[in-house]
Design a protein around this motif. Structure first.
Motif, PDB file in Angstrom:
ATOM      1  N   ASN A   1      45.702  47.424  48.458  1.00  0.00           N
ATOM      2  CA  ASN A   1      46.147  48.154  49.656  1.00  0.00           C
ATOM      3  C   ASN A   1      44.956  48.349  50.579  1.00  0.00           C
ATOM      4  O   ASN A   1      43.959  48.959  50.190  1.00  0.00           O
ATOM      5  N   LEU A   2      45.090  47.803  51.791  1.00  0.00           N
ATOM      6  CA  LEU A   2      43.949  47.774  52.696  1.00  0.00           C
ATOM      7  C   LEU A   2      43.963  48.938  53.672  1.00  0.00           C
ATOM      8  O   LEU A   2      45.028  49.356  54.140  1.00  0.00           O
ATOM      9  N   SER A   3      42.746  49.401  53.972  1.00  0.00           N
ATOM     10  CA  SER A   3      42.609  50.392  55.030  1.00  0.00           C
ATOM     11  C   SER A   3      41.341  50.077  55.820  1.00  0.00           C
ATOM     12  O   SER A   3      40.265  49.893  55.232  1.00  0.00           O
ATOM     13  N   ASP A   4      41.503  49.981  57.125  1.00  0.00           N
ATOM     14  CA  ASP A   4      40.352  49.702  57.994  1.00  0.00           C
ATOM     15  C   ASP A   4      40.748  50.102  59.405  1.00  0.00           C
ATOM     16  O   ASP A   4      41.907  49.898  59.791  1.00  0.00           O
ATOM     17  N   PRO A   5      39.811  50.672  60.184  1.00  0.00           N
ATOM     18  CA  PRO A   5      40.182  51.036  61.559  1.00  0.00           C
ATOM     19  C   PRO A   5      40.582  49.811  62.379  1.00  0.00           C
ATOM     20  O   PRO A   5      41.321  49.939  63.361  1.00  0.00           O
ATOM     21  N   SER A   6      40.125  48.636  61.968  1.00  0.00           N
ATOM     22  CA  SER A   6      40.485  47.428  62.711  1.00  0.00           C
ATOM     23  C   SER A   6      41.649  46.700  62.038  1.00  0.00           C
ATOM     24  O   SER A   6      41.510  46.180  60.916  1.00  0.00           O
TER      25      SER A   6
ATOM     26  N   LYS B   1      49.883  57.037  48.659  1.00  0.00           N
ATOM     27  CA  LYS B   1      51.204  57.035  48.000  1.00  0.00           C
ATOM     28  C   LYS B   1      51.515  55.683  47.366  1.00  0.00           C
ATOM     29  O   LYS B   1      52.317  55.587  46.437  1.00  0.00           O
ATOM     30  N   SER B   2      50.898  54.642  47.877  1.00  0.00           N
ATOM     31  CA  SER B   2      51.231  53.303  47.367  1.00  0.00           C
ATOM     32  C   SER B   2      50.453  52.954  46.098  1.00  0.00           C
ATOM     33  O   SER B   2      50.659  51.892  45.517  1.00  0.00           O
ATOM     34  N   LEU B   3      49.568  53.854  45.664  1.00  0.00           N
ATOM     35  CA  LEU B   3      48.740  53.543  44.491  1.00  0.00           C
ATOM     36  C   LEU B   3      49.311  54.154  43.221  1.00  0.00           C
ATOM     37  O   LEU B   3      49.762  55.295  43.233  1.00  0.00           O
ATOM     38  N   SER B   4      49.246  53.385  42.127  1.00  0.00           N
ATOM     39  CA  SER B   4      49.670  53.943  40.847  1.00  0.00           C
ATOM     40  C   SER B   4      48.587  54.909  40.357  1.00  0.00           C
ATOM     41  O   SER B   4      47.421  54.768  40.714  1.00  0.00           O
ATOM     42  N   LYS B   5      48.974  55.900  39.541  1.00  0.00           N
ATOM     43  CA  LYS B   5      48.015  56.916  39.095  1.00  0.00           C
ATOM     44  C   LYS B   5      47.463  56.592  37.709  1.00  0.00           C
ATOM     45  O   LYS B   5      48.211  56.088  36.875  1.00  0.00           O
ATOM     46  N   PRO B   6      46.204  56.893  37.409  1.00  0.00           N
ATOM     47  CA  PRO B   6      45.218  57.430  38.337  1.00  0.00           C
ATOM     48  C   PRO B   6      44.863  56.403  39.393  1.00  0.00           C
ATOM     49  O   PRO B   6      44.824  55.209  39.101  1.00  0.00           O
TER      50      PRO B   6
ATOM     51  N   TYR C   1      48.018  34.167  47.209  1.00  0.00           N
ATOM     52  CA  TYR C   1      48.298  35.505  46.678  1.00  0.00           C
ATOM     53  C   TYR C   1      49.331  36.181  47.566  1.00  0.00           C
ATOM     54  O   TYR C   1      49.076  37.227  48.170  1.00  0.00           O
ATOM     55  N   HIS C   2      50.485  35.564  47.609  1.00  0.00           N
ATOM     56  CA  HIS C   2      51.526  36.031  48.521  1.00  0.00           C
ATOM     57  C   HIS C   2      51.988  37.451  48.173  1.00  0.00           C
ATOM     58  O   HIS C   2      52.327  37.742  47.020  1.00  0.00           O
ATOM     59  N   GLY C   3      51.983  38.313  49.182  1.00  0.00           N
ATOM     60  CA  GLY C   3      52.488  39.671  49.002  1.00  0.00           C
ATOM     61  C   GLY C   3      51.598  40.597  48.197  1.00  0.00           C
ATOM     62  O   GLY C   3      51.967  41.724  47.913  1.00  0.00           O
ATOM     63  N   LYS C   4      50.429  40.136  47.813  1.00  0.00           N
ATOM     64  CA  LYS C   4      49.543  40.974  46.980  1.00  0.00           C
ATOM     65  C   LYS C   4      48.772  42.001  47.811  1.00  0.00           C
ATOM     66  O   LYS C   4      48.291  42.993  47.294  1.00  0.00           O
ATOM     67  N   LEU C   5      48.621  41.703  49.105  1.00  0.00           N
ATOM     68  CA  LEU C   5      47.843  42.597  49.961  1.00  0.00           C
ATOM     69  C   LEU C   5      48.747  43.270  50.989  1.00  0.00           C
ATOM     70  O   LEU C   5      49.635  42.620  51.556  1.00  0.00           O
ATOM     71  N   LYS C   6      48.481  44.553  51.209  1.00  0.00           N
ATOM     72  CA  LYS C   6      49.297  45.284  52.163  1.00  0.00           C
ATOM     73  C   LYS C   6      48.381  46.171  53.000  1.00  0.00           C
ATOM     74  O   LYS C   6      47.456  46.782  52.455  1.00  0.00           O
ATOM     75  N   LYS C   7      48.649  46.195  54.317  1.00  0.00           N
ATOM     76  CA  LYS C   7      47.774  47.044  55.137  1.00  0.00           C
ATOM     77  C   LYS C   7      48.421  48.417  55.378  1.00  0.00           C
ATOM     78  O   LYS C   7      49.644  48.527  55.406  1.00  0.00           O
ATOM     79  N   HIS C   8      47.546  49.400  55.557  1.00  0.00           N
ATOM     80  CA  HIS C   8      48.040  50.771  55.774  1.00  0.00           C
ATOM     81  C   HIS C   8      47.375  51.371  57.003  1.00  0.00           C
ATOM     82  O   HIS C   8      46.186  51.159  57.234  1.00  0.00           O
ATOM     83  N   LYS C   9      48.173  52.140  57.719  1.00  0.00           N
ATOM     84  CA  LYS C   9      47.636  52.738  58.958  1.00  0.00           C
ATOM     85  C   LYS C   9      47.067  54.131  58.710  1.00  0.00           C
ATOM     86  O   LYS C   9      46.249  54.609  59.458  1.00  0.00           O
ATOM     87  N   ASP C  10      47.551  54.785  57.657  1.00  0.00           N
ATOM     88  CA  ASP C  10      47.028  56.133  57.390  1.00  0.00           C
ATOM     89  C   ASP C  10      46.834  56.341  55.890  1.00  0.00           C
ATOM     90  O   ASP C  10      47.371  55.606  55.066  1.00  0.00           O
ATOM     91  N   TYR C  11      46.035  57.364  55.585  1.00  0.00           N
ATOM     92  CA  TYR C  11      45.674  57.622  54.190  1.00  0.00           C
ATOM     93  C   TYR C  11      46.872  58.070  53.357  1.00  0.00           C
ATOM     94  O   TYR C  11      46.904  57.884  52.145  1.00  0.00           O
TER      95      TYR C  11
END
Ligand code: 6PG
Length: 507
Positions: free
Chosen positions: A29-34, A65-70, A50-60
């Protein structure tokens, strides 16, 4: 254990590592201002299958929420304020057991400050040096994590899978020590890197003045890298490679051979941020000075790089000094082959000096901060994947000392019999090369500082007797007398005697 992770910061290093983790089967899950930076990584992932393995996020919020715990969140950010801001934004979304793996070149004090900040929340903050450049970030870097042991143990299996592997297939990652030890060891890695790069570029300059063309120098470096004391030295091997590279052919001139060698077009200015924000080179030298570790080679390597950055000032001074003091051609060297062999030995000696000085900084810091650094792991992480990788040094110099994880008090490499053997062997060549270089105005700060370092570190009749006498004369600094040395080995700063060199004039 981890099925999904967050990659925060998608520059060349973060982007490469995101793909590396995706290759290992994780959802990243990616996060970057750009957004552009995230899109570029996703595009590469698609191309790599690696189709569908990466997803971008606009906010924290959506990221966490998209991460499994821990949760595992990997930082690849510029040092300083950026990391603080990101942590500030993330903390309210995280919970006990979550792990932050800071893979940037962060200052160890910032790492420790953040570790303290996270402590009461149960979030584990690991400072992890990552080495090898952007291509290794993708292919498998050398990784140097430090911090809380339980958190480290949780991420280690994942890091072992993605890290560079040595020639025996063992991963170049391990638990380095407590607190900011991981980032500290990486910082010193860079100090050593700069010492070695200075020595190698100085040797390159000497070979140019010897009359070798760029590609001939590449051939020499290839030979140096293939056997002897510089065998398997990454910085020598890339030097051999880059010496032959030409601009690719284009439509108007498809033959690459007709294009200039790229190295012939590179300006002598090592781009340096002189605003004080620059990282590891400044920090490692500051640390050496603050910890009272003589680091001759590392200090001048940094100064050379810094001086080179002031191209405009150099041009101005060059005019004022009627052309300055340019190095002469080494025309009177009759036996070029013998000279190049001595240059190889001298370059090795300076690389060795860089390692000795770097290890001394680490050992002293370890004593100060009580990090319990595992030196066998330092040896292992530097075996492959990193910039200072040097197979001969690793196998013959570091292994006998570090493999058994000595205590930091027993670590000075200069007391190792293999080091002594190699310094005794290469010292005459280093001396002759520096003498020749001085006579002909070559630029050799790291080579000459290494020569001085070996003389001073092994000398028992230094001119500093006079220094000490002058200090006592004007400052009543006290001095030690000859004959009492043994008692003071453990207390080098102690002075017992004062002499009234100049009797006070009566009022
Ligand atoms: C590495 C390098 C790398 C280095 C950057 C920036 O181990 O991969 O040391 O981390 O720090 O390439 O270099 P400078 O800080 O020296 O400009």
């Amino acid at each position: 254990k981890f099925t999904s992770i967050a990659m925060i910061g998608c520059g060349s290093m973060g982007g490469g590592m995101a793909l590396l983790f995706a290759e290992d089967g994780l959802h990243v899950n990616l996060s970057d201002p750009s957004e552009k930076a995230m899109d570029a990584v996703i595009e590469k992932a698609e191309k790599s299958g690696y189709h569908g393995k990466l997803k971008k996020h606009k906010d924290y919020d959506s990221l966490c929420k998209s991460l499994s715990k821990p949760r595992l969140l990997v930082f690849s950010l510029p040092h300083g304020g950026v990391g603080d801001k990101v942590l500030e934004g993330l903390m309210p979304k995280l919970s006990k057991g979550d792990i932050i793996l800071d893979c940037g070149n962060e200052h160890f004090a910032n790492t420790e400050r953040r570790q303290n900040k996270c402590k009461d929340t149960g979030i584990c903050y690991i400072g992890c040096g990552v080495s090898g450049g952007y291509q290794a970030a993708r292919a498998g870097p050398s990784m140097c994590p430090g911090g809380d042991e339980s958190g480290l143990k949780e991420v280690l299996p994942l890091l072992q899978k993605v890290a560079a592997k040595d020639k025996n297939g063992k991963p170049c990652v391990g638990i380095i020590g407590k607190g900011g030890a991981g980032h500290y060891v990486k910082m010193v890695h860079n100090g050593i890197e700069h010492g070695m790069m200075s020595a190698i570029c100085e040797a390159w300059g000497l070979m140019r003045k010897l009359g070798l063309d760029y590609e001939e120098i590449g051939d020499v470096l290839k030979e140096w890298n293939s056997s002897g004391e510089l065998q398997g030295t990454f910085l020598v091997s890339i030097g051999a490679d880059l010496s032959h590279k030409r601009e690719p052919g284009d439509k108007s001139n498809p033959d690459p051979q007709q294009h200039p060698l790229v190295i012939s077009e590179v300006l002598d200015k090592v781009v340096q941020d002189v605003t004080g924000e620059e990282g590891t080179g400044v920090w490692s030298n500051t640390e050496a000075i603050e910890l009272h570790v003589p680091a001759f080679t590392l200090n001048v390597a940094h100064a050379l790089r810094l001086a080179s950055a002031y191209r405009g000032d150099r041009e101005r001074a060059n005019k004022m000094f009627d052309g300055g003091f340019p190095p002469s051609e080494l025309k009177d060297v009759k036996d070029k082959k013998a000279f190049i062999e001595e240059l190889r030995q001298a370059t090795y000696a300076a690389c060795l000096a860089s390692y000795i000085q770097g290890m001394n900084i680490i050992a002293r810091a370890d004593q100060k901060h009580k990090w319990s650094i595992d030196y066998s792991q330092v040896w292992q992480i530097w075996r492959a994947g990193c910039i200072i990788q040097a197979d001969y040094i690793s196998d013959n110099i570091l292994a006998p000392v570090l493999k058994n994880n000595p205590s930091s008090e027993d670590l000075n490499l200069i007391f190792s019999s293999v080091v002594a053997k190699d310094i005794k062997k290469t010292f005459p060549a280093l001396r002759r090369i520096v003498a020749k270089a001085v006579e002909t105005d070559q630029v050799v700060p790291a080579l000459s500082a290494s020569l001085e370092y070996f003389k001073v570190s092994t000398g028992t009749d230094l001119p500093t007797s006079f220094y000490e006498a002058e200090l006592d004369y004007f400052g009543c600094h006290m001095f030690d007398k000859k004959g009492d040395q043994d008692a003071r080995v453990k207390k080098p700063m102690e002075g017992k005697y004062h002499f009234e060199w100049k009797p006070a004039t009566s009022q």
